[in-house]
Design a protein around this motif. Structure first.
Motif, PDB file in Angstrom:
ATOM      1  N   TYR A 205       0.842  -1.125   0.042  1.00 25.57           N
ATOM      2  CA  TYR A 205       0.251   0.073  -0.104  1.00 25.57           C
ATOM      3  C   TYR A 205       0.999   1.165   0.044  1.00 25.57           C
ATOM      4  O   TYR A 205       1.867   1.173   0.523  1.00 25.57           O
ATOM      5  CB  TYR A 205      -0.813   0.194   1.152  1.00 25.57           C
ATOM      6  CG  TYR A 205      -1.970   1.173   1.484  1.00 25.57           C
ATOM      7  CD1 TYR A 205      -2.893   1.492   0.145  1.00 25.57           C
ATOM      8  CD2 TYR A 205      -1.901   2.135   2.468  1.00 25.57           C
ATOM      9  CE1 TYR A 205      -3.847   2.225   0.368  1.00 25.57           C
ATOM     10  CE2 TYR A 205      -2.712   3.020   2.531  1.00 25.57           C
ATOM     11  CZ  TYR A 205      -4.042   3.083   1.645  1.00 25.57           C
ATOM     12  OH  TYR A 205      -4.944   4.075   1.747  1.00 25.57           O
ATOM     13  N   THR A 206       0.265   2.350  -0.567  1.00 25.61           N
ATOM     14  CA  THR A 206       1.029   3.591  -0.374  1.00 25.61           C
ATOM     15  C   THR A 206       0.162   4.614   0.397  1.00 25.61           C
ATOM     16  O   THR A 206      -1.180   4.721  -0.020  1.00 25.61           O
ATOM     17  CB  THR A 206       1.504   4.253  -1.749  1.00 25.61           C
ATOM     18  OG1 THR A 206       1.883   5.606  -1.498  1.00 25.61           O
ATOM     19  CG2 THR A 206       0.457   4.377  -2.724  1.00 25.61           C
ATOM     20  N   ILE A 207       0.435   5.257   1.530  1.00 21.55           N
ATOM     21  CA  ILE A 207      -0.307   5.972   2.413  1.00 21.55           C
ATOM     22  C   ILE A 207       0.027   7.471   2.110  1.00 21.55           C
ATOM     23  O   ILE A 207       0.941   7.959   1.905  1.00 21.55           O
ATOM     24  CB  ILE A 207      -0.319   5.576   3.917  1.00 21.55           C
ATOM     25  CG1 ILE A 207      -1.321   6.492   4.718  1.00 21.55           C
ATOM     26  CG2 ILE A 207       1.207   5.937   4.459  1.00 21.55           C
ATOM     27  CD1 ILE A 207      -1.047   5.794   6.320  1.00 21.55           C
ATOM     28  N   ARG A 208      -1.205   8.327   2.222  1.00 22.18           N
ATOM     29  CA  ARG A 208      -0.773   9.536   1.824  1.00 22.18           C
ATOM     30  C   ARG A 208      -0.515  10.572   3.231  1.00 22.18           C
ATOM     31  O   ARG A 208      -1.349  10.757   3.807  1.00 22.18           O
ATOM     32  CB  ARG A 208      -2.135  10.483   1.204  1.00 22.18           C
ATOM     33  CG  ARG A 208      -1.928  11.740   0.601  1.00 22.18           C
ATOM     34  CD  ARG A 208      -3.379  12.144  -0.228  1.00 22.18           C
ATOM     35  NE  ARG A 208      -3.070  13.480  -0.582  1.00 22.18           N
ATOM     36  CZ  ARG A 208      -3.839  13.858  -1.750  1.00 22.18           C
ATOM     37  NH1 ARG A 208      -5.108  13.039  -2.022  1.00 22.18           N
ATOM     38  NH2 ARG A 208      -3.923  15.420  -2.117  1.00 22.18           N
ATOM     39  N   GLY A 209       0.778  11.120   3.127  1.00 24.95           N
ATOM     40  CA  GLY A 209       1.226  11.716   4.471  1.00 24.95           C
ATOM     41  C   GLY A 209       1.404  13.199   3.994  1.00 24.95           C
ATOM     42  O   GLY A 209       1.242  14.142   4.928  1.00 24.95           O
ATOM     43  N   GLY A 210       1.542  13.517   2.920  1.00 25.37           N
ATOM     44  CA  GLY A 210       1.719  15.269   2.497  1.00 25.37           C
ATOM     45  C   GLY A 210       0.423  15.679   2.459  1.00 25.37           C
ATOM     46  O   GLY A 210      -0.638  15.511   2.833  1.00 25.37           O
ATOM     47  N   ALA A 211       0.473  16.711   1.466  1.00 17.14           N
ATOM     48  CA  ALA A 211      -0.724  17.632   1.325  1.00 17.14           C
ATOM     49  C   ALA A 211      -1.998  16.736   1.137  1.00 17.14           C
ATOM     50  O   ALA A 211      -1.875  15.951   0.096  1.00 17.14           O
ATOM     51  CB  ALA A 211      -0.543  18.718   0.111  1.00 17.14           C
ATOM     52  N   GLY A 212      -3.042  17.067   1.551  1.00 20.65           N
ATOM     53  CA  GLY A 212      -4.322  16.157   1.212  1.00 20.65           C
ATOM     54  C   GLY A 212      -4.532  15.228   2.039  1.00 20.65           C
ATOM     55  O   GLY A 212      -5.549  14.300   1.837  1.00 20.65           O
ATOM     56  N   SER A 213      -3.665  15.028   3.086  1.00 24.03           N
ATOM     57  CA  SER A 213      -3.616  13.571   3.943  1.00 24.03           C
ATOM     58  C   SER A 213      -4.988  13.621   4.651  1.00 24.03           C
ATOM     59  O   SER A 213      -5.332  12.389   4.948  1.00 24.03           O
ATOM     60  CB  SER A 213      -2.426  13.624   4.631  1.00 24.03           C
ATOM     61  OG  SER A 213      -2.521  14.777   5.564  1.00 24.03           O
ATOM     62  N   ILE A 214      -5.550  14.691   5.228  1.00 26.16           N
ATOM     63  CA  ILE A 214      -6.488  14.681   6.031  1.00 26.16           C
ATOM     64  C   ILE A 214      -7.990  13.879   5.864  1.00 26.16           C
ATOM     65  O   ILE A 214      -8.504  13.069   6.292  1.00 26.16           O
ATOM     66  CB  ILE A 214      -6.812  16.084   6.921  1.00 26.16           C
ATOM     67  CG1 ILE A 214      -5.490  16.727   7.539  1.00 26.16           C
ATOM     68  CG2 ILE A 214      -8.126  15.964   7.738  1.00 26.16           C
ATOM     69  CD1 ILE A 214      -4.808  15.733   8.365  1.00 26.16           C
ATOM     70  N   ALA A 215      -8.265  14.321   4.434  1.00 28.43           N
ATOM     71  CA  ALA A 215      -9.506  13.754   3.754  1.00 28.43           C
ATOM     72  C   ALA A 215      -9.430  12.313   3.674  1.00 28.43           C
ATOM     73  O   ALA A 215     -10.155  11.490   3.863  1.00 28.43           O
ATOM     74  CB  ALA A 215      -9.906  14.679   2.585  1.00 28.43           C
ATOM     75  N   GLN A 216      -8.147  11.950   3.138  1.00 25.74           N
ATOM     76  CA  GLN A 216      -7.954  10.582   3.093  1.00 25.74           C
ATOM     77  C   GLN A 216      -7.933   9.728   4.420  1.00 25.74           C
ATOM     78  O   GLN A 216      -8.653   8.647   4.546  1.00 25.74           O
ATOM     79  CB  GLN A 216      -6.683  10.204   2.420  1.00 25.74           C
ATOM     80  CG  GLN A 216      -6.331   8.874   2.034  1.00 25.74           C
ATOM     81  CD  GLN A 216      -5.385   8.649   1.115  1.00 25.74           C
ATOM     82  OE1 GLN A 216      -5.440   9.100  -0.130  1.00 25.74           O
ATOM     83  NE2 GLN A 216      -4.365   7.606   1.321  1.00 25.74           N
ATOM     84  N   ALA A 217      -7.371  10.234   5.485  1.00 24.72           N
ATOM     85  CA  ALA A 217      -7.356   9.751   6.712  1.00 24.72           C
ATOM     86  C   ALA A 217      -8.699   9.645   7.242  1.00 24.72           C
ATOM     87  O   ALA A 217      -9.270   8.740   7.886  1.00 24.72           O
ATOM     88  CB  ALA A 217      -6.478  10.219   7.643  1.00 24.72           C
ATOM     89  N   LEU A 218      -9.622  10.714   7.014  1.00 26.70           N
ATOM     90  CA  LEU A 218     -11.122  10.618   7.528  1.00 26.70           C
ATOM     91  C   LEU A 218     -11.703   9.509   7.025  1.00 26.70           C
ATOM     92  O   LEU A 218     -12.768   9.107   7.378  1.00 26.70           O
ATOM     93  CB  LEU A 218     -11.659  11.927   7.344  1.00 26.70           C
ATOM     94  CG  LEU A 218     -11.057  13.071   8.234  1.00 26.70           C
ATOM     95  CD1 LEU A 218     -11.777  14.404   7.525  1.00 26.70           C
ATOM     96  CD2 LEU A 218     -11.371  12.982   9.658  1.00 26.70           C
ATOM     97  N   ASP A 219     -11.559   9.434   5.715  1.00 28.39           N
ATOM     98  CA  ASP A 219     -12.339   8.430   4.979  1.00 28.39           C
ATOM     99  C   ASP A 219     -12.017   6.830   5.267  1.00 28.39           C
ATOM    100  O   ASP A 219     -12.715   6.313   5.621  1.00 28.39           O
ATOM    101  CB  ASP A 219     -11.762   8.625   3.348  1.00 28.39           C
ATOM    102  CG  ASP A 219     -12.929   8.155   2.351  1.00 28.39           C
ATOM    103  OD1 ASP A 219     -14.087   8.072   2.686  1.00 28.39           O
ATOM    104  OD2 ASP A 219     -12.769   8.024   1.105  1.00 28.39           O
TER     105      ASP A 219
END
Length: 448
Positions: A205-219
């Protein structure tokens, strides 16, 4: 310093809230001056207009095609295109609102509508739309989403497209490992682990840690917890720090460096997508916008499916903001600017744009075009949103402070959680405090 910053943020939000209410009153019949100062003018309907693209670089080529079509249809109007990276767009517009130099037309998505409208920078578009050839031609839910995001009483952006969360996975890698399709979260986590071989630089997997990370984490949080509302029954307290969401975030962040590359800590969507497309990663959470990138990289060796299902087989996901085009109030050529917005969201152009972007068209006629059924992730995403299988947790885009809370205030804090320097509970408790304050201020101003 932290307390001072938060007080400043709350004060700014309070000013913005007052502005929103004043602006919606304006939209209902006042002189249209709002708080932006410069009312602009209708102009001649000819000459030059300036368009700021809120996803410059990613959508530059397709917007240039749309502009070329427009200039051919309207030879007396010249469109100056300015592409601005998504990560820089809000600050660029905010600076221009304060110092001058706004364009005539700009990309205005749901996440930014309230903040820009609160400063009196956007022209209400309800009357123009009702008298336009677009009247009755646009997806009503997208229109309502943008209206709600702008404060609820006026429409400040004409929708161009809707996005949706997608789980992309490599069919060939799953088949080689004997893994089932990651249709639920248990299968997702199992696949992430089994597809990882760090010694061979292979990751599940690749997880988003930079810009835009919050929406993906909330999802990921709401998808696993099964909680279906952003606010509790009182409408005053957020559910982001509910114990079920805390547990879900702990499990999700636990993927970092265990089954993901270490570079994910700083990856925004462009770097994350490029990393997935390099060919050594099994799964990626993104949205419909990167579909064409994966087609170029893998051909038919990947699939894009709706987000995994959670408890009881129910899919829960957070709302993905609708994107659109707004007319800046300071424009000196509003007639020509509106012609461009109207043209860009017409059947043919809206279809062309969204086929390139891989997103769901806002124009109802464009949404019936054959390419929709041929682009599997778009087809599946549209079905998931309409067949009753998915519950959407509506994010509070209407809060003028939402974009700041979900980006500048908390993206660095989320990186600390990923890096083990903070806990999921600490992170979510802080975010909840900020959200509850913003909601209380919003509710208080509405009463006033």
């Amino acid at each position: 310093m932290k307390i001072s910053n938060r007080r400043s943020r709350r004060a700014a939000a309070a000013v913005a809230l007052v502005s929103v209410l004043a602006l919606t009153a304006t939209a209902c019949g006042d002189d249209g001056s709002g708080t932006g100062g410069d009312k602009g003018s209708e102009g001649s309907g000819k000459g030059e207009i300036v368009f700021w693209d809120n996803n410059g670089g990613v959508r530059t080529e397709i917007w240039k095609e749309v502009i070329a079509d427009f200039e051919k249809a309207h030879p007396d109007i010249d469109v100056q295109y300015v592409g601005i990276a998504a990560t820089e767009y809000q600050s660029k517009v905010d600076t221009a609102i304060q110092g001058g130099g706004l364009p005539d037309v700009g990309g205005i998505g749901a996440a930014m509508a309230a903040g820009f409208a609160a400063q009196g920078a956007l022209e209400p578009l309800d009357d123009r739309l009702s008298k336009s050839s677009l009247s009755g031609k646009l997806n009503e839910s997208m229109v309502e989403s943008l209206k709600s995001a702008g404060g609820g009483d006026a429409l400040f952006s004409i929708p161009t497209s809707a996005n949706n969360g997608v789980l992309y996975y490599r069919i060939d890698l799953f088949k080689a490992a004997g893994l089932p399709e990651p249709t639920d979260w248990d299968k997702f986590y199992d696949a992430a682990e089994k597809l990882t071989d760090k010694d061979k630089n292979k990751f599940g997997y690749t997880i988003r840690g930079g810009a835009g990370s919050i929406a993906q984490a909330l999802d990921a949080m709401y998808g696993q917890s099964g909680i279906t509302s952003f606010w509790d029954a009182s409408g005053e307290k957020t559910t982001v720090n509910d114990p079920k969401n805390v547990e879900a975030l702990e499990e999700y962040v636990g993927l970092y460096k265990k089954v993901t590359p270490a570079a994910d800590l700083n990856n925004d969507f462009t770097k994350m997508v490029a990393q997935f497309d390099s060919g050594t990663i099994g799964m990626l959470n993104h949205n419909l916008g990167s579909y064409q990138d994966h087609v170029k990289a893998f051909g038919d060796k990947f699939r894009g499916i709706p987000q995994p299902t959670g408890p009881g087989g129910k899919r829960v996901q957070v709302s993905n903001p609708v994107d659109g085009l707004g007319l800046f109030k300071s424009s000196k050529n509003k007639e020509a600017a509106w012609k461009f917005i109207e043209f860009a969201t017409s059947h043919e152009e809206n279809s062309k744009f969204n086929k390139s972007a891989g997103q769901v068209p806002s124009n109802n006629d464009a949404a019936k075009d054959t390419w929709i059924s041929e682009a599997e992730p778009t087809k599946l995403a549209a079905a998931a949103l309409t067949d009753g299988s998915t519950t959407i947790v509506q994010l509070p885009y209407y809060l003028p402070d939402w974009n700041t809370i979900s980006k500048a205030d908390n993206e660095p804090a989320f990186q600390k959680v990923m890096d083990g320097k903070s806990t999921a509970k600490e992170f979510l408790d802080t975010m909840a405090e900020q959200l509850n304050e913003a909601q209380a201020e919003w509710n208080e101003q509405k009463k006033g």
